[in-house]
Structure formats: C-alpha cells, structure tokens
Design a protein around this motif. Structure first.
Motif, PDB file in Angstrom:
ATOM      1  N   LYS A 180      60.088  42.132  47.109  1.00  0.00           N
ATOM      2  CA  LYS A 180      59.452  40.978  47.595  1.00  0.00           C
ATOM      3  C   LYS A 180      57.903  41.328  47.784  1.00  0.00           C
ATOM      4  N   HIS A 181      57.068  40.219  47.314  1.00  0.00           N
ATOM      5  CA  HIS A 181      55.757  40.795  46.966  1.00  0.00           C
ATOM      6  C   HIS A 181      54.747  39.467  47.940  1.00  0.00           C
ATOM      7  N   ASP A 182      53.734  39.980  48.297  1.00  0.00           N
ATOM      8  CA  ASP A 182      52.784  39.084  48.765  1.00  0.00           C
ATOM      9  C   ASP A 182      52.049  38.483  47.662  1.00  0.00           C
ATOM     10  N   TRP A 183      52.622  37.447  46.702  1.00  0.00           N
ATOM     11  CA  TRP A 183      52.027  37.100  45.616  1.00  0.00           C
ATOM     12  C   TRP A 183      50.653  36.196  45.772  1.00  0.00           C
ATOM     13  N   ARG A 184      50.684  35.788  47.173  1.00  0.00           N
ATOM     14  CA  ARG A 184      49.484  34.854  47.483  1.00  0.00           C
ATOM     15  C   ARG A 184      48.447  35.669  47.682  1.00  0.00           C
ATOM     16  N   ALA A 185      48.655  36.876  48.280  1.00  0.00           N
ATOM     17  CA  ALA A 185      47.563  37.808  48.450  1.00  0.00           C
ATOM     18  C   ALA A 185      46.827  38.485  46.943  1.00  0.00           C
ATOM     19  N   ILE A 186      47.633  38.541  46.093  1.00  0.00           N
ATOM     20  CA  ILE A 186      47.287  39.040  44.660  1.00  0.00           C
ATOM     21  C   ILE A 186      46.418  38.150  44.278  1.00  0.00           C
ATOM     22  N   VAL A 187      46.780  36.869  44.174  1.00  0.00           N
ATOM     23  CA  VAL A 187      45.778  35.886  43.648  1.00  0.00           C
ATOM     24  C   VAL A 187      44.771  35.458  44.478  1.00  0.00           C
ATOM     25  N   GLU A 188      44.680  35.761  45.794  1.00  0.00           N
ATOM     26  CA  GLU A 188      43.560  35.613  46.490  1.00  0.00           C
ATOM     27  C   GLU A 188      42.731  36.833  46.412  1.00  0.00           C
ATOM     28  N   LYS A 189      43.169  37.952  46.090  1.00  0.00           N
ATOM     29  CA  LYS A 189      42.261  39.052  45.606  1.00  0.00           C
ATOM     30  C   LYS A 189      41.541  39.059  44.318  1.00  0.00           C
ATOM     31  N   ALA A 190      42.389  38.491  43.642  1.00  0.00           N
ATOM     32  CA  ALA A 190      41.969  38.340  42.130  1.00  0.00           C
ATOM     33  C   ALA A 190      40.517  37.508  42.332  1.00  0.00           C
ATOM     34  N   ARG A 191      40.939  36.108  42.890  1.00  0.00           N
ATOM     35  CA  ARG A 191      40.111  35.245  43.048  1.00  0.00           C
ATOM     36  C   ARG A 191      38.714  35.565  43.741  1.00  0.00           C
ATOM     37  N   THR A 192      38.850  36.483  45.064  1.00  0.00           N
ATOM     38  CA  THR A 192      37.594  37.008  45.580  1.00  0.00           C
ATOM     39  C   THR A 192      36.861  37.826  44.759  1.00  0.00           C
ATOM     40  N   ARG A 193      37.529  38.838  43.900  1.00  0.00           N
ATOM     41  CA  ARG A 193      36.659  39.720  43.181  1.00  0.00           C
ATOM     42  C   ARG A 193      36.029  39.026  41.942  1.00  0.00           C
ATOM     43  N   PHE A 194      36.435  37.852  41.462  1.00  0.00           N
ATOM     44  CA  PHE A 194      35.950  37.094  40.504  1.00  0.00           C
ATOM     45  C   PHE A 194      35.987  35.583  40.796  1.00  0.00           C
ATOM     46  N   ARG A 195      35.179  35.081  41.372  1.00  0.00           N
ATOM     47  CA  ARG A 195      34.828  33.950  42.084  1.00  0.00           C
ATOM     48  C   ARG A 195      34.648  32.782  41.210  1.00  0.00           C
ATOM     49  N   ASP A 196      34.212  33.021  39.997  1.00  0.00           N
ATOM     50  CA  ASP A 196      33.804  32.136  39.092  1.00  0.00           C
ATOM     51  C   ASP A 196      34.819  31.777  37.937  1.00  0.00           C
ATOM     52  N   ALA A 197      35.945  32.811  38.061  1.00  0.00           N
ATOM     53  CA  ALA A 197      36.787  32.967  36.871  1.00  0.00           C
ATOM     54  C   ALA A 197      37.953  32.177  37.024  1.00  0.00           C
ATOM     55  N   GLU A 198      38.657  31.696  35.915  1.00  0.00           N
ATOM     56  CA  GLU A 198      40.006  31.151  35.911  1.00  0.00           C
ATOM     57  C   GLU A 198      41.012  32.198  35.856  1.00  0.00           C
ATOM     58  N   ILE A 199      42.014  32.023  36.512  1.00  0.00           N
ATOM     59  CA  ILE A 199      43.440  32.889  36.476  1.00  0.00           C
ATOM     60  C   ILE A 199      44.240  32.591  35.392  1.00  0.00           C
ATOM     61  N   ARG A 200      44.028  33.324  34.327  1.00  0.00           N
ATOM     62  CA  ARG A 200      44.967  32.918  33.107  1.00  0.00           C
ATOM     63  C   ARG A 200      46.519  33.270  32.868  1.00  0.00           C
ATOM     64  N   SER A 201      46.679  34.597  33.500  1.00  0.00           N
ATOM     65  CA  SER A 201      48.189  35.183  33.482  1.00  0.00           C
ATOM     66  C   SER A 201      48.353  36.033  34.560  1.00  0.00           C
ATOM     67  N   LEU A 202      49.776  36.321  34.795  1.00  0.00           N
ATOM     68  CA  LEU A 202      50.169  37.271  35.678  1.00  0.00           C
ATOM     69  C   LEU A 202      51.303  37.737  34.827  1.00  0.00           C
ATOM     70  N   SER A 203      51.307  39.449  34.752  1.00  0.00           N
ATOM     71  CA  SER A 203      52.469  39.986  34.099  1.00  0.00           C
ATOM     72  C   SER A 203      53.063  40.983  35.017  1.00  0.00           C
ATOM     73  N   LEU A 204      54.361  41.332  35.057  1.00  0.00           N
ATOM     74  CA  LEU A 204      54.960  42.133  35.758  1.00  0.00           C
ATOM     75  C   LEU A 204      54.835  43.639  34.945  1.00  0.00           C
ATOM     76  N   PRO A 205      55.223  44.616  35.523  1.00  0.00           N
ATOM     77  CA  PRO A 205      54.992  46.049  34.851  1.00  0.00           C
ATOM     78  C   PRO A 205      55.772  46.086  33.588  1.00  0.00           C
ATOM     79  N   ARG A 206      55.355  46.604  32.527  1.00  0.00           N
ATOM     80  CA  ARG A 206      56.154  47.036  31.287  1.00  0.00           C
ATOM     81  C   ARG A 206      55.713  48.259  30.594  1.00  0.00           C
TER      82      ARG A 206
END
Length: 361
Positions: free
Chosen positions: A229-255
């Motif tokens: 279980k992950h706090d996916w909302r927190a990951i998205v929010e952290k990304a948007r907080t770091r780069f407020r003017d950027a589009e979120i384009r993809s999310l990939s699991l470890p590989r």
C-alpha cells in the motif's frame, strides 16, 4: 560521378523497401492521436493535482491488477494509457474508468504500427536495422542532390509519376527527391541519432553522448520491494509541489532491479511530450529520493531532447505535422519505387545480332 551513381542505385535498391516502410508508417503515426477513435479520446486534458492524484489512487488501489506504468492524457489525446507486467495494456478515461483493454499489441493498430516503425517487429535488431537505413538514407539524399544537378534543366515537380514506366519513375524520383531533401535530411538525421547515440557527437560535440547517458541515468538506490500500500496521493502532491508549472506525464513502478518509483513531468519550455523533468521516490516508503530539473540539464542534452519532437512532429502544430506527413509519404514513394525500378523494371540489355560471316570467295 559514375561511381557515385552506381553507389546511389545499389544502396537504394537494397534498402528501398525499409525506407518505404519507415516513410509510410511514420506518415500515419504523425496523426495517431486523431485516428484512435475511442470514447473520451478527444476529452480536454485535466492536470488538476487532486484529480490526477485521485486517478492514480484508483488505478493503483489493487496490487494484483496494478499496471507497471501510467502515461497520462495529453493536450491532444484525452486517455490515460496503462502498461501491465505481462505486456498487455489498457486505456482509461482521466477519472480512471476503463475504456478498453488489450492482451497483445496486435489488437491496437497504433501500437503495432509504432513497433513496425521503430523496431520492424524485430526488437533491438530491427531498431539497429532502422538506424543503418537512416544513415544510408542520408547518403542517398545527399548523393541524390549531387546527381540531380546534371538534369536540373528538366525539373518538373509531380507528387506521383506521370506513368508507371522506368524512365517516368526515375524522373519523378529525381525531382521529388530534391524537393523533399531538406525534410528528409531532418527526419533521417534525427532518427539516426535517436537509434545511435554516438551520432549525436557529430552534431553536438564529442562529449554529448556521455552527457546524454548521465542525464538519463537512474539514481543509485537499493533494490527495495514495492510496498503493498502506498500513499499515491502524497507522491503526486510532492511532485506538483516541487515543479508547480509542470504537467505530470507518467508514473512508473520500479524496474530492472531499481527500488525507485519514477514520475516524469513536462515543464512549459520542454518539447518532449513526456518531458525530462524527473522525480524518483523510494518504492518502500514513498519518500522523495531525487529530483532532476530539465531546465538545469547541459545544453547538449537539451538540444538532444528536441530531436524526438522534431522527428515525430510533436511540436509546430498542424502545419509541421503536414510537413512531416509529406516527408513520410515522399520517403515511402522514393523507397518503394526505387526498389521496383531497380529489381523489376531494369532495362534489358539487347545484344546485337551476330553478323553473318561473308563467305570467302
């Protein structure tokens, strides 16, 4: 000049069909977002942080059905694309509702056409063959301009040959080739560089390949297991907080042995459809490990990141897409008609009839 003409004809005859496949498939892929006719494909892009976070939570909720990767809807295509570990995939709307699913790329024409254009259905071997064909195509284009100069007074631009005969096809080949030459050089050069990164050294300098590799390298991190279980909302929010003017384009699991979740973002000044602004989060606890801002990449890498958008007409709007459509169709015609004229319509050499030997008196 005879040697150049001989090389031009033989190289064209040998790789003409590959260039034709690349040209025609590329012309279709330029407009891929238009002819994928599915519900919600034309929806306006949503990039509200809360909406994206809710979608990710919904898609990633069940560990048993989690995709390996989500590519989010863009300005020209309103569906999210999911990629699953077994090679299957799906489209969802921007709320995470399933639109269609496939078990194989053969069920989606845009996917197998992409594989044809990039890999000739042959994986890395096909990709290498494409790169070789692009380099050969550059030679054909440049040598064709040189050879055309001898017949420039007979220039007559036509989209298709006047008739299907070897002389008419050869004349059409010369004149269409010289008109399309600048765009062919652009398409073939960018395509070759994308396949063979050392080619970037010819354009960007000898240190460019190493800089590009470093800019794409994933940070070193222990190969931790992905949390159930992950706090996916927190990951998205952290990304948007770091780069407020950027589009979120993809999310990939470890590989590939990595213990990192990767989020790619696109800032306003980036040309790449999915951007190169990247954040990595720990797979076990979701903490931010590293963020890479595309604006701070070396200049050579920034230029390299422009090659794919130029090659695939992801910039410039409809006008540039039409230019690259013409380029693909021209390459397809030049390659296919070259192969036909070289292998199937070559002039038969007529041998002179033997002279009768006069009888000796």
């Amino acid at each position: 000049m005879k040697t150049l003409d001989l090389l031009h004809r033989w190289i064209g005859g040998l790789i003409g069909l590959i260039l034709a496949v690349l040209g025609f498939s590329g012309a279709l892929l330029v407009h891929k977002d238009i002819w994928v006719l599915l519900p919600h494909a034309s929806d306006a892009q949503l990039q509200d942080t809360a909406a994206v976070a809710a979608t990710v939570e919904r898609i990633m909720a069940d560990p048993a059905t989690r995709p390996d990767m989500i590519t989010f809807a863009g300005p020209d295509f309103g569906l999210n694309r999911l990629k699953f570990p077994d090679g299957s995939g799906a489209y969802t709307d921007q709320a995470g509702n399933l639109v269609t699913r496939w078990s194989s790329q053969w069920e989606r024409p845009e996917l197998w056409l992409f594989d044809l254009h990039h890999h000739l259905f042959a994986g890395d071997t096909g990709e290498t063959a494409n790169g070789i064909a692009a380099i050969a195509g550059l030679f054909l284009t440049i040598s064709g301009i040189i050879l055309w100069a001898r017949t420039r007074k007979t220039f007559e631009f036509r989209l298709i040959p006047r008739r299907i005969s070897r002389p008419a096809v050869l004349r059409h080949h010369r004149d269409l080739g010289v008109v399309a030459a600048p765009f062919l050089i652009l398409a073939l050069l960018t395509g070759g560089i994308l396949v063979f990164r050392p080619m970037a050294a010819l354009i960007l300098g000898p240190t460019a390949p190493a800089q590009i590799d470093a800019s794409l390298k994933t940070p070193a991190y222990p190969s931790v297991r992905l949390a159930q279980k992950h706090d996916w909302r927190a990951i998205v929010e952290k990304a948007r907080t770091r780069f407020r003017d950027a589009e979120i384009r993809s999310l990939s699991l470890p590989r590939q042995g990595s213990g990192l979740i990767t989020v790619r973002m696109k800032r306003p000044d980036e040309w790449l459809p999915n951007g190169r602004t990247t954040l990595w989060f720990a797979a076990d606890d979701g903490r931010l490990v590293k963020a890479r801002d595309a604006a701070h990449l070396p200049e050579a890498v920034k230029i390299y990141n422009m090659f794919y958008p130029l090659h695939a007409a992801k910039v410039g709007g409809l006008g540039y897409r039409l230019v690259m459509t013409f380029t693909g169709l021209a390459l397809g015609l030049l390659g296919s008609l070259t192969a036909w004229s070289f292998w199937f319509a070559r002039k038969r050499i007529r041998r002179p009839a033997p002279r009768l030997v006069q009888a000796q008196r």
